[in-house]
Scaffold this motif. Sequence first.
Motif, PDB file in Angstrom:
ATOM      1  N   ALA A  33       1.254  -1.280  -0.122  1.00  0.00           N
ATOM      2  CA  ALA A  33      -0.352   0.106  -0.015  1.00  0.00           C
ATOM      3  C   ALA A  33       0.769   1.317  -0.198  1.00  0.00           C
ATOM      4  CB  ALA A  33      -1.301  -0.239   1.461  1.00  0.00           C
ATOM      5  N   SER A  37       0.706   3.688  -2.756  1.00  0.00           N
ATOM      6  CA  SER A  37       0.006   5.159  -2.820  1.00  0.00           C
ATOM      7  C   SER A  37       1.542   6.478  -3.056  1.00  0.00           C
ATOM      8  CB  SER A  37      -0.267   5.400  -1.442  1.00  0.00           C
ATOM      9  OG  SER A  37       1.076   4.940  -0.148  1.00  0.00           O
ATOM     10  N   THR A  45      -5.143   4.521  -2.055  1.00  0.00           N
ATOM     11  CA  THR A  45      -4.440   3.509  -1.867  1.00  0.00           C
ATOM     12  C   THR A  45      -5.353   2.432  -0.665  1.00  0.00           C
ATOM     13  OG1 THR A  45      -3.546   4.466  -3.006  1.00  0.00           O
ATOM     14  CG2 THR A  45      -2.836   1.987  -2.092  1.00  0.00           C
ATOM     15  N   ALA A  46      -4.747   3.226   0.689  1.00  0.00           N
ATOM     16  CA  ALA A  46      -5.308   2.489   1.540  1.00  0.00           C
ATOM     17  C   ALA A  46      -7.063   2.280   1.470  1.00  0.00           C
ATOM     18  CB  ALA A  46      -5.140   3.684   3.546  1.00  0.00           C
ATOM     19  N   VAL A  49      -6.918  -0.720  -0.219  1.00  0.00           N
ATOM     20  CA  VAL A  49      -6.484  -1.870   0.227  1.00  0.00           C
ATOM     21  C   VAL A  49      -7.524  -2.729   1.057  1.00  0.00           C
ATOM     22  CG1 VAL A  49      -4.974  -2.337   1.518  1.00  0.00           C
ATOM     23  CG2 VAL A  49      -3.967  -1.532  -0.430  1.00  0.00           C
ATOM     24  N   VAL A  62      -1.230   1.414   7.787  1.00  0.00           N
ATOM     25  CA  VAL A  62      -1.507   1.388   6.553  1.00  0.00           C
ATOM     26  C   VAL A  62      -2.073   2.896   6.127  1.00  0.00           C
ATOM     27  CG1 VAL A  62      -3.136   1.531   4.338  1.00  0.00           C
ATOM     28  CG2 VAL A  62      -2.580  -1.257   5.476  1.00  0.00           C
ATOM     29  N   THR A  66       1.009   5.335   4.441  1.00  0.00           N
ATOM     30  CA  THR A  66       0.731   5.816   2.801  1.00  0.00           C
ATOM     31  C   THR A  66       0.493   7.292   3.122  1.00  0.00           C
ATOM     32  OG1 THR A  66      -1.954   5.715   3.166  1.00  0.00           O
ATOM     33  CG2 THR A  66      -1.314   3.875   1.997  1.00  0.00           C
TER      34      THR A  66
END
Length: 108
Positions: A33, A37, A45-46, A49, A62, A66
């Motif tokens: 992640a 990102s 993106t987190a 995920v 995460v 990120t």
Amino acid sequence: MGACLGRFYGEVIEVVFPGLAVLPCAYSIVGGAAVNSGVTRAVSTAIIVFELTGEMTVVLPVLISTTCAVATANALMPSIYEQMLRLRGLPFMSPVKRRNDSKLDPKL
């Protein structure tokens, strides 16, 4: 790349500290992640995920990874997408300049 390095780091931690309950797969998720990102400059993106893995135990790592990846990437160089636009000579929005808000009249 990030998932591989994260998994490797998790495996090393597991070997060095055998008494800890370490999940190398969690390090893999966090590493993947963070790299994604950092390249795309998207903290969202987190959320992707979380939706893909269903692992809510790694929410905080995460999000932190990120955010740090995006901040580091922004500090080091422009986005890869901006570079592609410049190389092709396509128009793009320049950074928005901040105005001095202290000069504004509060009565408006």
